[in-house]
Design a protein around this motif. Structure first.
Motif, short mmCIF file in Angstrom:
data_model
loop_
_atom_site.label_atom_id
_atom_site.label_comp_id
_atom_site.label_asym_id
_atom_site.label_seq_id
_atom_site.Cartn_x
_atom_site.Cartn_y
_atom_site.Cartn_z
N LEU A 175 13.76 -13.37 1.72
CA LEU A 175 12.32 -13.32 1.54
C LEU A 175 11.95 -11.88 1.18
O LEU A 175 12.01 -10.98 2.02
N ILE A 176 11.60 -11.68 -0.09
CA ILE A 176 11.38 -10.34 -0.63
C ILE A 176 9.91 -10.17 -0.98
O ILE A 176 9.26 -11.08 -1.49
N ASN A 177 9.39 -8.98 -0.71
CA ASN A 177 7.99 -8.67 -1.03
C ASN A 177 7.95 -7.32 -1.75
O ASN A 177 8.28 -6.29 -1.16
N THR A 178 7.58 -7.34 -3.02
CA THR A 178 7.40 -6.11 -3.78
C THR A 178 6.34 -6.34 -4.85
O THR A 178 6.39 -7.39 -5.51
N PRO A 179 5.37 -5.44 -5.00
CA PRO A 179 5.03 -4.32 -4.14
C PRO A 179 4.81 -4.77 -2.70
O PRO A 179 4.26 -5.84 -2.45
N HIS A 180 5.20 -3.89 -1.76
CA HIS A 180 5.39 -4.29 -0.38
C HIS A 180 4.18 -3.98 0.51
O HIS A 180 3.72 -2.84 0.57
N ASN A 181 3.70 -5.01 1.17
CA ASN A 181 2.66 -4.90 2.19
C ASN A 181 3.34 -4.95 3.55
O ASN A 181 4.07 -5.92 3.82
N PRO A 182 3.20 -3.95 4.43
CA PRO A 182 2.15 -2.92 4.43
C PRO A 182 2.55 -1.53 3.95
O PRO A 182 1.70 -0.64 3.93
N THR A 183 3.80 -1.29 3.58
CA THR A 183 4.23 0.09 3.37
C THR A 183 3.86 0.66 2.01
O THR A 183 3.90 1.88 1.82
N GLY A 184 3.55 -0.20 1.02
CA GLY A 184 3.25 0.28 -0.32
C GLY A 184 4.47 0.60 -1.15
O GLY A 184 4.35 1.12 -2.26
N THR A 185 5.66 0.27 -0.64
CA THR A 185 6.89 0.51 -1.39
C THR A 185 6.99 -0.46 -2.56
O THR A 185 6.66 -1.64 -2.43
N VAL A 186 7.46 0.04 -3.70
CA VAL A 186 7.78 -0.80 -4.86
C VAL A 186 9.28 -0.68 -5.08
O VAL A 186 9.80 0.41 -5.32
N LEU A 187 9.98 -1.79 -4.96
CA LEU A 187 11.43 -1.76 -5.11
C LEU A 187 11.80 -1.35 -6.54
O LEU A 187 11.19 -1.77 -7.51
N THR A 188 12.83 -0.51 -6.64
CA THR A 188 13.25 0.02 -7.93
C THR A 188 14.12 -0.99 -8.67
O THR A 188 14.60 -1.97 -8.10
N ARG A 189 14.36 -0.70 -9.93
CA ARG A 189 15.24 -1.55 -10.73
C ARG A 189 16.63 -1.64 -10.10
O ARG A 189 17.22 -2.72 -10.03
N ALA A 190 17.15 -0.50 -9.62
CA ALA A 190 18.49 -0.51 -9.02
C ALA A 190 18.51 -1.34 -7.73
O ALA A 190 19.47 -2.09 -7.48
N GLU A 213 1.41 -7.49 -7.97
CA GLU A 213 2.14 -7.12 -9.19
C GLU A 213 1.35 -6.20 -10.11
O GLU A 213 1.94 -5.40 -10.85
N HIS A 214 0.03 -6.29 -10.10
CA HIS A 214 -0.78 -5.47 -11.00
C HIS A 214 -1.27 -4.19 -10.33
O HIS A 214 -2.06 -3.44 -10.95
N LEU A 215 -0.84 -3.93 -9.11
CA LEU A 215 -1.25 -2.73 -8.40
C LEU A 215 -0.03 -1.85 -8.14
O LEU A 215 0.49 -1.80 -7.02
N VAL A 216 0.46 -1.20 -9.18
CA VAL A 216 1.54 -0.22 -9.06
C VAL A 216 1.05 1.08 -9.69
O VAL A 216 0.35 1.06 -10.71
N PHE A 217 1.41 2.20 -9.06
CA PHE A 217 0.81 3.48 -9.42
C PHE A 217 1.87 4.47 -9.88
O PHE A 217 3.04 4.39 -9.51
N GLY A 218 1.42 5.46 -10.67
CA GLY A 218 2.30 6.53 -11.10
C GLY A 218 3.44 5.99 -11.96
O GLY A 218 3.24 5.22 -12.89
N ASP A 219 4.65 6.42 -11.60
CA ASP A 219 5.83 6.03 -12.37
C ASP A 219 6.42 4.70 -11.92
O ASP A 219 7.39 4.22 -12.52
N ALA A 220 5.87 4.11 -10.88
CA ALA A 220 6.41 2.84 -10.38
C ALA A 220 6.14 1.73 -11.40
O ALA A 220 5.17 1.76 -12.15
N GLU A 221 7.03 0.74 -11.43
CA GLU A 221 6.84 -0.43 -12.29
C GLU A 221 7.19 -1.69 -11.52
O GLU A 221 8.11 -1.69 -10.68
N HIS A 222 6.45 -2.74 -11.80
CA HIS A 222 6.76 -4.02 -11.17
C HIS A 222 7.73 -4.80 -12.04
O HIS A 222 7.45 -5.05 -13.22
N LEU A 223 8.84 -5.20 -11.44
CA LEU A 223 9.87 -5.97 -12.15
C LEU A 223 10.10 -7.27 -11.37
O LEU A 223 10.58 -7.22 -10.24
N PRO A 224 9.75 -8.42 -11.94
CA PRO A 224 9.98 -9.68 -11.23
C PRO A 224 11.47 -9.89 -10.96
O PRO A 224 12.31 -9.71 -11.85
#
Length: 394
Positions: A175-190, A213-224
């Protein structure tokens, strides 16, 4: 005496015995009773685009959706969801067999876990986690196995070795959550590639909550996660209109997955809500077709709000973990001489006129989450500025 029931057995199903009233209800009630600024529960204090609200009104007046919509969701919305996944991520889905509309993401999570788990199955979930995850796993008779995101160089990070070690022969699902609630972490491509490799190697199903998915900031990117090799056929992806279009009360969510997975989830969903949100489905179909400028403007607006609150929290003495996604900021209260997030949050309305949420409610290991507190920044800029002033004055 006739009519009395036995008190020997509790009324609440034992699987849910550990879950009382949610912390969100408690803290929101405290906000009302103290007249505090509520930065606890994650809902905006303004509505989304006017043309989308008017689309709902138009559907109501034209009689579209006022009666039961189709069980899988109206064709217009299923087509719009499929088009969105194709346009933004290059993921093709058949709107007739691979898209299911739900009563928000919360029902999508519950229906997916109830459908895919048997009693005794283990579910590996990223901790801290949205509180409905634990309840849904419990209702399905599963066993949750947390893998904790830990603070590291200003953000919360996933330990991939710990994730691999958590998978056993009894593991059914990640069970994966990204962008992650509550920490705000966005899992990287790696990180996502490693998760995909693990799922394929161990033949695991994956449910991935991507409502931010539409709330990522700076250099972060959402990758399904479904876009990674070997994942399309084993991943249930969950999306939602509430967070993206600021209409959280409409409760319109969706599942995209391979036909056999969608069929399984639909078999459960039909006995939960059956259908919901009829006229709003038509409005969300139009919302998903908004130009890219809407999504980019929304993201920029939320990033500005993030920065206002993050700056105020830092000036008030909190250690701030600046989020790469979502609309929540996690803070550490130990620099303030505090260590108990529950006690801190319950006292904060009287001390500063602001409400927050203790992150410990999102942990199995309450001690691990004890010093962390979450604030929501999906509010008007002037409200965030006032909250920052109150916190600095504290």
């Amino acid at each position: 005496m006739a009519g009395m029931t036995s008190s020997a057995r509790p009324h609440l199903n034992r699987r849910l015995a550990e879950f009382g009233t949610t912390i969100f209800a408690e803290m929101s009630a405290l906000a009302v009773s103290t007249g505090s600024i509520n930065l606890g529960q994650g809902f905006p204090d303004t509505d989304g685009p006017e043309e989308i609200r008017e689309a709902a009104v138009r559907a109501l007046r034209e009689g579209r959706g006022n009666q039961y919509p189709p069980g899988p969701g109206i064709p217009e919305l299923r087509t719009a969801v499929a088009a969105h996944q194709q346009r933004r991520y290059g993921l093709p889905y058949d709107p007739d067999t691979e898209v299911l509309v739900t009563a928000g993401a919360t029902e999508a999570i519950a229906a997916s876990l109830l459908a895919l788990l048997e009693p005794g199955d283990e579910v590996v979930a990223l901790e801290p986690y949205y509180d409905s995850y634990a309840a849904s796993i419990a209702m399905a008779g599963g066993t949750r196995v947390p893998v904790t995101l830990r603070p590291h160089e200003g953000s919360f990070r996933l330990d991939l070795d710990e994730l691999r070690a958590a998978v056993t022969d009894r593991t059914r699902l990640l069970l994966i959550n990204t962008p992650h609630n509550p920490t705000g972490t966005v899992l990287t491509r790696a990180e996502l590639a490693a998760i995909a490799e693990l799922a394929v190697e161990r033949d695991l199903l994956v449910v991935t909550d991507e409502v931010y998915e539409h709330l990522v900031f700076g250099d972060a990117e959402h990758l399904p996660l479904a876009s990674f090799p070997g994942m399309r056929e084993r991943t249930v992806t969950i999306g939602s209109a509430g967070k993206t279009f600021s209409f959280t009360g409409w409760k319109v969510g969706w599942v995209t997955a391979a036909p056999e997975l969608v069929s399984a989830v639909r078999s459960v969903k039909q006995f939960l809500t059956y259908v919901s949100s009829g006229p709003f489905q038509y409005a969300v179909a139009e919302a998903l077709a908004l130009p890219d400028s809407y999504f980019e403007g929304f993201r920029r607006s939320m990033q500005t709000r993030r920065d206002i609150l993050a700056r105020g929290l830092a000036e008030a003495g909190f250690e701030v973990f600046r989020p790469a996604g979502t609309y929540f900021i996690t803070t550490d209260i130990r620099p303030l001489g505090e260590k108990d997030g529950f006690a801190f949050c319950r006292a904060l309305p009287e001390r500063a006129g602001v409400v927050a949420i203790p992150n410990a409610v999102f942990y199995d290991d309450r001690e691990a989450g004890a010093p962390f507190v979450r604030f929501a920044f999906c509010k008007r800029e002037e409200v965030l500025g006032e909250a920052a002033e109150r916190l600095r004055a504290m």
